[in-house]
Motif scaffolding. Structure first.
Motif, PDB file in Angstrom:
ATOM      1  N   MET A 219       0.806  -1.212   0.000  1.00 59.01           N
ATOM      2  CA  MET A 219       0.000   0.000   0.000  1.00 59.01           C
ATOM      3  C   MET A 219       0.841   1.263   0.000  1.00 59.01           C
ATOM      4  O   MET A 219       0.406   2.301  -0.488  1.00 59.01           O
ATOM      5  CB  MET A 219      -0.953   0.012   1.194  1.00 59.01           C
ATOM      6  CG  MET A 219      -2.222  -0.783   0.976  1.00 59.01           C
ATOM      7  SD  MET A 219      -3.124  -0.310  -0.507  1.00 59.01           S
ATOM      8  CE  MET A 219      -3.385   1.428  -0.245  1.00 59.01           C
ATOM      9  N   ILE A 220       2.061   1.199   0.537  1.00 62.05           N
ATOM     10  CA  ILE A 220       2.942   2.374   0.486  1.00 62.05           C
ATOM     11  C   ILE A 220       3.262   2.715  -0.965  1.00 62.05           C
ATOM     12  O   ILE A 220       3.169   3.881  -1.399  1.00 62.05           O
ATOM     13  CB  ILE A 220       4.242   2.127   1.284  1.00 62.05           C
ATOM     14  CG1 ILE A 220       3.930   1.871   2.766  1.00 62.05           C
ATOM     15  CG2 ILE A 220       5.176   3.323   1.136  1.00 62.05           C
ATOM     16  CD1 ILE A 220       3.299   3.046   3.467  1.00 62.05           C
ATOM     17  N   SER A 221       3.638   1.705  -1.744  1.00 62.90           N
ATOM     18  CA  SER A 221       3.949   1.948  -3.164  1.00 62.90           C
ATOM     19  C   SER A 221       2.708   2.408  -3.919  1.00 62.90           C
ATOM     20  O   SER A 221       2.792   3.269  -4.815  1.00 62.90           O
ATOM     21  CB  SER A 221       4.521   0.686  -3.804  1.00 62.90           C
ATOM     22  OG  SER A 221       3.580  -0.379  -3.761  1.00 62.90           O
ATOM     23  N   ALA A 222       1.538   1.859  -3.575  1.00 65.81           N
ATOM     24  CA  ALA A 222       0.310   2.277  -4.245  1.00 65.81           C
ATOM     25  C   ALA A 222      -0.015   3.732  -3.926  1.00 65.81           C
ATOM     26  O   ALA A 222      -0.511   4.476  -4.787  1.00 65.81           O
ATOM     27  CB  ALA A 222      -0.842   1.367  -3.825  1.00 65.81           C
ATOM     28  N   THR A 223       0.257   4.162  -2.700  1.00 71.21           N
ATOM     29  CA  THR A 223       0.016   5.556  -2.311  1.00 71.21           C
ATOM     30  C   THR A 223       0.931   6.497  -3.081  1.00 71.21           C
ATOM     31  O   THR A 223       0.506   7.557  -3.556  1.00 71.21           O
ATOM     32  CB  THR A 223       0.232   5.732  -0.801  1.00 71.21           C
ATOM     33  OG1 THR A 223      -0.634   4.836  -0.086  1.00 71.21           O
ATOM     34  CG2 THR A 223      -0.069   7.159  -0.375  1.00 71.21           C
ATOM     35  N   ILE A 224       2.200   6.102  -3.240  1.00 69.32           N
ATOM     36  CA  ILE A 224       3.141   6.910  -4.027  1.00 69.32           C
ATOM     37  C   ILE A 224       2.679   6.981  -5.483  1.00 69.32           C
ATOM     38  O   ILE A 224       2.724   8.048  -6.116  1.00 69.32           O
ATOM     39  CB  ILE A 224       4.557   6.328  -3.931  1.00 69.32           C
ATOM     40  CG1 ILE A 224       5.062   6.387  -2.481  1.00 69.32           C
ATOM     41  CG2 ILE A 224       5.503   7.080  -4.852  1.00 69.32           C
ATOM     42  CD1 ILE A 224       6.392   5.690  -2.271  1.00 69.32           C
ATOM     43  N   ALA A 225       2.230   5.848  -6.022  1.00 69.10           N
ATOM     44  CA  ALA A 225       1.752   5.817  -7.409  1.00 69.10           C
ATOM     45  C   ALA A 225       0.557   6.753  -7.593  1.00 69.10           C
ATOM     46  O   ALA A 225       0.453   7.471  -8.594  1.00 69.10           O
ATOM     47  CB  ALA A 225       1.372   4.394  -7.799  1.00 69.10           C
ATOM     48  N   ALA A 269      -0.415  -8.022  -5.267  1.00 70.47           N
ATOM     49  CA  ALA A 269      -0.361  -8.442  -3.862  1.00 70.47           C
ATOM     50  C   ALA A 269      -1.721  -8.432  -3.183  1.00 70.47           C
ATOM     51  O   ALA A 269      -2.028  -9.305  -2.370  1.00 70.47           O
ATOM     52  CB  ALA A 269       0.604  -7.532  -3.098  1.00 70.47           C
ATOM     53  N   ALA A 270      -2.549  -7.434  -3.498  1.00 70.24           N
ATOM     54  CA  ALA A 270      -3.803  -7.273  -2.756  1.00 70.24           C
ATOM     55  C   ALA A 270      -5.049  -7.484  -3.599  1.00 70.24           C
ATOM     56  O   ALA A 270      -6.147  -7.542  -3.051  1.00 70.24           O
ATOM     57  CB  ALA A 270      -3.843  -5.871  -2.131  1.00 70.24           C
TER      58      ALA A 270
END
Length: 531
Positions: A219-225, A269-270
């Motif tokens: 989710m950290i990478s998704a938030t950055i994206a 992943a999710a």
């Protein structure tokens, strides 16, 4: 190879050497002694070549090139005529409507498949309350966003077959529309998922949002994206983009590749709908197609193009006020797959400009000896290009665009240019049929470039050039883009293909007028000039 003295050849109107390489032997020419004499005894011989800037006389009383002014007595409203139109509306070739329809159906099929993956993984009765409805909506919008991201990157790949099949104008419009849709889908996905989980857990939306970010996988990478996607959308707003340095905007825009990498990791992943009998084939296949297109369009095609042709600067020649031409030589130019009206992205490998790449159209139809670009100085980079030395190496990408004569759907054409838009229009004139009309809009007479060339080409190809010169509030320019004004210059305008290139204001005004005159959209050809 010896590069001819381009400047001298252009400044001598009666020197046929300049155009000798641009026309085939079977093309008619008014100065060909083998042609029959004029029907009027006054013109028993071919007309003498005019001095620079003077129009070419013709036996029917019209002039091939003339500054056109508003008339209060002529019923058309203009002092200059345009010749007698030929009534023949048979299309010379296939239109692109079939390609466009097939592409849209293919896109909708992929979109429907991505949504169907949610249906395959959802049990009957699973959506039974508000919380489950919100979570279901979040899953569906997430799938739509993932699919649109792949399609966006596919359209940015610059593979030649995609542009030839769809067309640059449609690709540009779809890219902008899908960009907005992608952002809306991603934001909706976040809102629906967080709200649905908050209802399920009985917590606040903000608390649940923080829990999702810190506990869900990737989710950290998704938030950055998501942050990158919002930033790209903001700088793509026309008001902001026009105030940014082009290279900075382009560099930031390329971070959309990072959005794919960061966001796709979260999906794998999710994403509950990323696995399964069909999903395990659909999503990897879509990813492979996109990556292959990016690799081919961004790396393979440019490397092959430059290794084969080895472009260098032959000469830089001043054309007029703040305008100059760059003549380019290279290997095997006769095999370069470029047409008049197309553009390429050029990177001039100078000490202070090697890192900048800009799109410039050809301003003359390609030939086996040289290519020509014509540039209007608009900033520091273009100003430095005017000082380049012969032999400067060039890295090119392309060609791009479907702004070509092959896309005509009618026997006759109208070419409208404003400012630097005259470059592709002048090149297109070499490939257009007889009775083509060129309307060239400029603010001042000294801004008219290629006037001698345009009038010689008009004479050679039985075309007509009309110069509309003056400020935007002058009578002539004001009348030009009105239904009566444009119909007065081109009575059969709705039976012609119309090619438009120039500043956005001119193009938008012309398109609005053409629509009022019932010119079908299939007959409008716009040069987007940048993807």
């Amino acid at each position: 190879m010896t590069i001819p003295a381009f400047r001298d050849q252009r400044e001598i109107p009666d020197d046929d050497g300049y155009f000798a390489g641009l026309r085939s032997d079977d093309r008619p020419s008014w100065d060909d002694p083998s042609m029959p004499p004029w029907p009027d005894s006054q013109y028993a011989a071919a007309p003498a070549q005019p001095q620079y800037g003077q129009p070419y006389p013709t036996p029917d009383g019209f002039r091939r090139g003339e500054v056109t002014e508003v008339s209060m007595t002529d019923p058309t409203g203009w002092k200059a005529g345009t010749g007698v139109p030929v009534v023949d509306d048979r299309p010379p070739g296939e239109s692109m409507s079939g390609n466009r329809l097939f592409t849209i159906l293919l896109f909708l099929s992929g979109l429907g498949t991505s949504i169907a993956l949610w249906l395959f993984n959802t049990r009957a009765g699973a959506v039974s309350d508000t919380a489950s409805t919100m979570i279901a909506a979040g899953r569906v919008t997430g799938l739509i966003g993932g699919y649109l991201l792949f399609i966006q990157l596919l359209m940015m790949s610059r593979v030649s077959w995609l542009e030839e099949w769809v067309g640059s104008r449609d690709l540009l419009r779809w890219h902008r529309w899908l960009g907005t849709s992608l952002l809306a889908a991603v934001v909706a996905h976040i809102v629906f998922i967080v709200y649905g989980y908050a209802l399920t857990a009985g917590t606040g939306v903000v608390d649940q949002g923080w829990t999702v970010i810190t506990t869900f996988p990737e989710m950290i990478s998704a938030t950055i994206a998501t942050g990158l996607l919002v930033f790209i959308a903001l700088i793509s707003v026309r008001f902001i983009r026009n105030r940014l340095n082009y290279e900075l905007w382009h560099l930031v825009h390329l971070t959309s590749y990072g959005v794919l990498l960061l966001g796709y990791g979260h999906q794998v992943a999710a994403g509950a709908d990323m696995s399964g009998r069909y999903a395990s084939v659909f999503w990897p296949a879509l990813g492979c197609i996109t990556i292959a297109a990016l690799f081919w369009g961004r790396i393979v095609e440019p490397v092959w193009l430059n290794a084969r042709h080895r472009f260098t600067v032959a000469e830089v020649v001043a054309e007029g006020a703040n305008t100059f031409s760059i003549y380019i030589e290279g290997k095997r130019l006769d095999r370069l797959p470029v047409q008049a009206g197309q553009f390429m992205r050029w990177r001039f490998l100078t000490a202070n400009g090697w890192w900048q790449s800009h799109p410039f159209s050809l301003s003359a139809a390609p030939n086996s000896q040289w290519l020509r670009l014509t540039v209007t100085i608009a900033g520091g980079h273009t100003r430095k290009l005017a000082t380049m030395s012969p032999g400067t190496p060039i890295w090119a990408e392309g060609p791009f665009g479907t702004f070509t004569a092959e896309r005509r759907t009618r026997r006759r054409a109208l070419l409208i240019a404003g400012g630097s838009g005259i470059a592709p229009i002048r090149a297109l004139l070499e490939d257009m049929p007889p009775d083509t009309i060129v309307i060239y809009r400029a603010s001042r007479p000294d801004e008219l470039v290629f006037r001698t060339e345009l009038e010689e080409l008009a004479e050679e190809r039985d075309a007509w050039v009309r110069y509309i010169v003056g400020g935007r509030n002058d009578p002539g320019p004001r009348r030009l883009f009105t239904p009566d004004g444009l119909r007065g210059l081109v009575p059969d305008v709705n039976r012609r293909d119309v090619y438009l290139c120039g500043p956005p204001g001119l193009v938008n005004a012309a398109v609005d007028t053409l629509k009022q005159l019932d010119v079908p959209e299939s007959q409008l050809h716009l040069d987007p000039f940048e993807f």
